[in-house]
Motif scaffolding. Structure first.
Motif, PDB file in Angstrom:
ATOM      1  N   PHE A 121     -28.472  -4.816   9.685  1.00 59.21           N
ATOM      2  CA  PHE A 121     -27.857  -4.591   8.421  1.00 59.21           C
ATOM      3  C   PHE A 121     -28.353  -3.310   7.882  1.00 59.21           C
ATOM      4  CE2 PHE A 121     -26.308  -8.922   8.708  1.00 59.21           C
ATOM      5  CZ  PHE A 121     -25.898  -9.160   7.626  1.00 59.21           C
ATOM      6  N   VAL A 122     -29.665  -3.021   7.971  1.00 57.63           N
ATOM      7  CA  VAL A 122     -30.199  -1.699   7.560  1.00 57.63           C
ATOM      8  C   VAL A 122     -29.682  -0.384   8.118  1.00 57.63           C
ATOM      9  CG1 VAL A 122     -32.445  -0.269   7.556  1.00 57.63           C
ATOM     10  CG2 VAL A 122     -32.359  -2.712   6.996  1.00 57.63           C
ATOM     11  N   TRP A 157     -27.408 -16.770   3.226  1.00 60.28           N
ATOM     12  CA  TRP A 157     -28.694 -16.516   3.215  1.00 60.28           C
ATOM     13  C   TRP A 157     -29.311 -17.411   4.402  1.00 60.28           C
ATOM     14  CZ3 TRP A 157     -31.388 -12.634   1.484  1.00 60.28           C
ATOM     15  CH2 TRP A 157     -32.649 -12.354   1.343  1.00 60.28           C
ATOM     16  N   VAL A 182     -31.949  -8.290  10.465  1.00 60.29           N
ATOM     17  CA  VAL A 182     -32.169  -7.374   9.237  1.00 60.29           C
ATOM     18  C   VAL A 182     -31.921  -5.819   9.870  1.00 60.29           C
ATOM     19  CG1 VAL A 182     -33.812  -6.587   7.776  1.00 60.29           C
ATOM     20  CG2 VAL A 182     -33.655  -8.718   7.744  1.00 60.29           C
ATOM     21  N   PRO A 183     -32.571  -5.558  10.880  1.00 64.03           N
ATOM     22  CA  PRO A 183     -32.388  -4.111  11.337  1.00 64.03           C
ATOM     23  C   PRO A 183     -30.869  -3.626  11.458  1.00 64.03           C
ATOM     24  CG  PRO A 183     -33.933  -5.087  12.626  1.00 64.03           C
ATOM     25  CD  PRO A 183     -33.282  -6.250  11.907  1.00 64.03           C
ATOM     26  N   VAL A 205     -22.872 -14.085   9.624  1.00 66.02           N
ATOM     27  CA  VAL A 205     -23.517 -12.859   9.575  1.00 66.02           C
ATOM     28  C   VAL A 205     -22.604 -11.664   9.881  1.00 66.02           C
ATOM     29  CG1 VAL A 205     -25.191 -11.358  11.002  1.00 66.02           C
ATOM     30  CG2 VAL A 205     -25.658 -13.704  10.643  1.00 66.02           C
ATOM     31  N   ILE A 243     -29.290 -15.242   7.619  1.00 66.34           N
ATOM     32  CA  ILE A 243     -29.749 -13.900   7.734  1.00 66.34           C
ATOM     33  C   ILE A 243     -31.263 -14.013   8.121  1.00 66.34           C
ATOM     34  CG2 ILE A 243     -30.092 -11.663   6.584  1.00 66.34           C
ATOM     35  CD1 ILE A 243     -27.226 -12.580   6.606  1.00 66.34           C
ATOM     36  N   THR A 244     -31.497 -13.860   9.302  1.00 72.01           N
ATOM     37  CA  THR A 244     -32.580 -14.023   9.850  1.00 72.01           C
ATOM     38  C   THR A 244     -33.411 -12.611  10.042  1.00 72.01           C
ATOM     39  OG1 THR A 244     -31.805 -14.039  12.305  1.00 72.01           O
ATOM     40  CG2 THR A 244     -32.547 -16.174  10.827  1.00 72.01           C
ATOM     41  N   MET A 245     -34.652 -12.529  10.442  1.00 71.28           N
ATOM     42  CA  MET A 245     -35.364 -11.111  10.589  1.00 71.28           C
ATOM     43  C   MET A 245     -34.841 -10.391  11.791  1.00 71.28           C
ATOM     44  SD  MET A 245     -37.446 -10.667   8.029  1.00 71.28           S
ATOM     45  CE  MET A 245     -38.093  -9.280   8.789  1.00 71.28           C
ATOM     46  N   ASP A 246     -34.371 -11.091  12.744  1.00 69.56           N
ATOM     47  CA  ASP A 246     -33.836 -10.450  13.965  1.00 69.56           C
ATOM     48  C   ASP A 246     -32.606  -9.681  13.612  1.00 69.56           C
ATOM     49  OD1 ASP A 246     -32.808 -12.916  13.713  1.00 69.56           O
ATOM     50  OD2 ASP A 246     -31.893 -12.760  15.873  1.00 69.56           O
ATOM     51  N   LEU A 293     -24.469 -12.593   0.232  1.00 70.99           N
ATOM     52  CA  LEU A 293     -25.599 -12.584   0.947  1.00 70.99           C
ATOM     53  C   LEU A 293     -26.468 -13.921   0.350  1.00 70.99           C
ATOM     54  CD1 LEU A 293     -27.492  -9.202   0.430  1.00 70.99           C
ATOM     55  CD2 LEU A 293     -27.134 -10.635   2.349  1.00 70.99           C
TER      56      LEU A 293
END
Length: 275
Positions: free
Chosen positions: A229-230, A218, A226-227, A48, A221-224, A214
């Motif tokens: 990365f954003v 992949w 993602v913020p 990650v 890359i979990t939902m936790d 990515l």
């Protein structure tokens, strides 16, 4: 995501946005800052952390697209550029593709090796020194007067040579812009023309590198995350948007040697103080 992780994402985005297009190696600076201050591989996972360092470069890519929107539309045949040279030769999509092929092929073949073995402070120090030497050579041995003042004068052969030199930037710390601008200057391009060509080539090659990274990570890359990365992406975009115009004016005035000296000093400090 907690406030500390958000802060780390902003700082690494700042480092990326300020260094992506300067010939000092954005990846190298992110690795150095992360290794000594944050250790994101321990916050998340090594996969990650490495993917983040590649993917947030898309923020800088978006900044280039925004600032050079007319140029990209022209390359796609969707808009004519205004200016004195409108009736003369224009940079075309094939010229850009020729410049992209070498690093694209080498990057795909050695992507796993680079991620597993070259993302370290030690390799970055080596890249900083070798890249600085190339930049010094480029400024010392460049033709007295540039033969190519704008990207519209670049030939397929020159684009291929610049693309071959760009392969050096796959080594973290070497710098994509440092290698390509040096190659262009040695071929007789002005520093501004070489920088413009570097920026244009950066968009597809950085997008491709981010996609590969990515794809490979992949599953991690979990939902936790993602913020994280954003926020890094947005931070890189904002700071790159601010810095690009300043850099384009600076590079034509100071050339490459001052950046090379900075790289050598940074490498020495890291080696003697932290290694």
């Amino acid at each position: 995501m907690n406030l500390w992780e958000a802060f780390v994402a902003v700082v690494l985005g700042l480092v990326e946005g300020l260094t992506e297009f300067a010939p000092v190696s954005s990846t190298g600076h992110m690795i150095i800052v992360d290794d000594f201050l944050f250790q994101t591989q321990n916050m998340f996972t090594p996969g990650v952390a490495n993917t983040f360092k590649v993917v947030i470069q898309l923020g800088s890519v978006l900044a280039v697209v925004v600032l050079m929107w007319d140029r990209f539309l022209n390359l796609l045949g969707l808009k004519k550029l205004r200016g004195r040279e409108t009736d003369g030769p224009r940079l075309n999509l094939l010229t850009v593709l020729v410049g992209l092929i070498p690093a694209g092929v080498v990057g795909v073949l050695f992507n796993d090796y680079i991620d597993e073995h070259l993302f370290s402070t030690k390799t970055v120090v080596i890249g900083l020194v070798l890249g600085a030497l190339l930049m010094i050579v480029a400024d010392w041995f460049r033709p007295g007067r540039p033969k190519i003042d704008t990207v519209d004068q670049i030939t397929y052969k020159q684009a291929l040579v610049v693309g071959l030199v760009q392969c050096l930037s796959l080594w973290p710390g070497f710098s994509r812009s440092g290698s390509t601008i040096s190659g262009g200057v040695l071929l007789g391009m002005s520093h501004r023309a070489a920088a413009d060509f570097t920026f244009i080539m950066a968009v597809p090659i950085m997008a491709g590198a981010s996609f590969l990274s990515l794809l490979k990570s992949w599953h991690a890359i979990t939902m936790d995350v993602v913020p994280f990365f954003v926020i890094g992406f947005i931070s890189a975009f904002v700071f790159a948007l601010v810095f690009i115009r300043f850099f384009l004016k600076l590079i034509n005035r100071v050339k490459l040697v001052p950046f090379a000296i900075y790289r050598l000093v940074l490498a020495a400090v890291i080696y003697f103080v932290f290694m």
